[in-house]
Design a protein around this motif. Sequence first.
Motif, short mmCIF file in Angstrom:
data_model
loop_
_atom_site.label_atom_id
_atom_site.label_comp_id
_atom_site.label_asym_id
_atom_site.label_seq_id
_atom_site.Cartn_x
_atom_site.Cartn_y
_atom_site.Cartn_z
N LEU A 192 0.82 -1.20 0.00
CA LEU A 192 0.00 0.00 0.00
C LEU A 192 0.86 1.26 0.00
O LEU A 192 0.48 2.27 -0.59
N THR A 193 2.02 1.21 0.64
CA THR A 193 2.95 2.34 0.59
C THR A 193 3.42 2.57 -0.85
O THR A 193 3.49 3.71 -1.32
N ALA A 194 3.74 1.48 -1.55
CA ALA A 194 4.13 1.59 -2.95
C ALA A 194 2.99 2.15 -3.79
O ALA A 194 3.22 2.94 -4.72
N SER A 195 1.76 1.80 -3.45
CA SER A 195 0.61 2.35 -4.17
C SER A 195 0.50 3.85 -3.96
O SER A 195 0.15 4.60 -4.89
N LEU A 196 0.81 4.31 -2.76
CA LEU A 196 0.81 5.76 -2.52
C LEU A 196 1.89 6.46 -3.33
O LEU A 196 1.68 7.57 -3.84
N TYR A 197 3.05 5.82 -3.46
CA TYR A 197 4.11 6.39 -4.28
C TYR A 197 3.67 6.49 -5.74
O TYR A 197 3.98 7.47 -6.43
N ILE A 198 2.97 5.50 -6.23
CA ILE A 198 2.47 5.54 -7.60
C ILE A 198 1.44 6.65 -7.75
O ILE A 198 1.41 7.35 -8.76
N LEU A 199 0.61 6.83 -6.74
CA LEU A 199 -0.38 7.91 -6.76
C LEU A 199 0.30 9.27 -6.83
O LEU A 199 -0.21 10.20 -7.44
N LEU A 200 1.49 9.38 -6.22
CA LEU A 200 2.25 10.63 -6.26
C LEU A 200 3.15 10.74 -7.49
O LEU A 200 3.98 11.64 -7.57
N GLN A 201 3.04 9.79 -8.42
CA GLN A 201 3.81 9.73 -9.66
C GLN A 201 5.30 9.56 -9.39
O GLN A 201 6.15 10.14 -10.05
N LEU A 202 5.63 8.74 -8.39
CA LEU A 202 7.01 8.40 -8.06
C LEU A 202 7.20 6.90 -8.33
O LEU A 202 7.36 6.10 -7.42
N GLU A 203 7.19 6.55 -9.61
CA GLU A 203 7.21 5.15 -9.98
C GLU A 203 8.50 4.46 -9.58
O GLU A 203 8.48 3.31 -9.14
N PHE A 204 9.63 5.14 -9.70
CA PHE A 204 10.90 4.53 -9.33
C PHE A 204 10.95 4.22 -7.84
O PHE A 204 11.42 3.16 -7.43
N VAL A 205 10.47 5.14 -7.02
CA VAL A 205 10.46 4.91 -5.58
C VAL A 205 9.50 3.77 -5.23
O VAL A 205 9.80 2.96 -4.35
N ALA A 206 8.38 3.66 -5.95
CA ALA A 206 7.45 2.56 -5.72
C ALA A 206 8.09 1.22 -6.06
O ALA A 206 7.95 0.24 -5.32
N LEU A 207 8.81 1.16 -7.18
CA LEU A 207 9.49 -0.07 -7.55
C LEU A 207 10.60 -0.41 -6.56
O LEU A 207 10.80 -1.58 -6.22
N ALA A 208 11.30 0.59 -6.10
CA ALA A 208 12.34 0.35 -5.09
C ALA A 208 11.72 -0.12 -3.79
O ALA A 208 12.27 -1.00 -3.11
N GLN A 209 10.57 0.41 -3.43
CA GLN A 209 9.86 -0.02 -2.22
C GLN A 209 9.51 -1.50 -2.32
O GLN A 209 9.73 -2.27 -1.39
N ILE A 210 8.97 -1.91 -3.45
CA ILE A 210 8.59 -3.31 -3.62
C ILE A 210 9.81 -4.21 -3.68
O ILE A 210 9.87 -5.25 -3.03
N ALA A 211 10.82 -3.79 -4.43
CA ALA A 211 12.00 -4.65 -4.60
C ALA A 211 12.79 -4.79 -3.30
O ALA A 211 13.21 -5.89 -2.95
#
Length: 177
Positions: free
Chosen positions: A39-58
Amino acid sequence: MTDTLFYLLATGMLILSVLTVMLPNLLHGAIALIGSFFLTASLYILLQLEFVALAQIALYVGGIVVFMLMIILLTNDLGVDDSLSRVSAGRQVSKVLIAFGLLGALFIFFKSNASPLLNTATQKAAPVSIDAIGIRLLSTSNGFIVPFEVVSLLLLAALIGAVVLSRRDPKNEEKKQ
């Protein structure tokens, strides 16, 4: 629409975070932590921070949580409810009061106009490419390669410690019988 989605994601994160701390079974708590990280990664995607979301998941979901699950499952009966000590009702109430106190302090902090975060929130960062991020992370002179290696050694030591803790000593087994 985005405000509603944000509040739904934030509510889900809050519920899963509380479940992570409050569940008596450590394995169930780790699974709730995985959901919270997604869900944190989903918030990053909502903020248009795709790289940070991928780093969060990875990093978190793919690395740290899987490592935690390995440690939980390798240690002796650590994921079983009977091996965990029960917390008294008074301690649980004090934990909830402390949590609400911290939440109130955060609310007061963000409502005050003296917050340094509010002054810098309107500034935009310069766009950075993924190549520049990779070079910065892995460079030896001014990068993060040394802390990365130190953390990997720390995780290796924790895994070796979990294996040592989970081994059964045959001498102790004979004494118990």
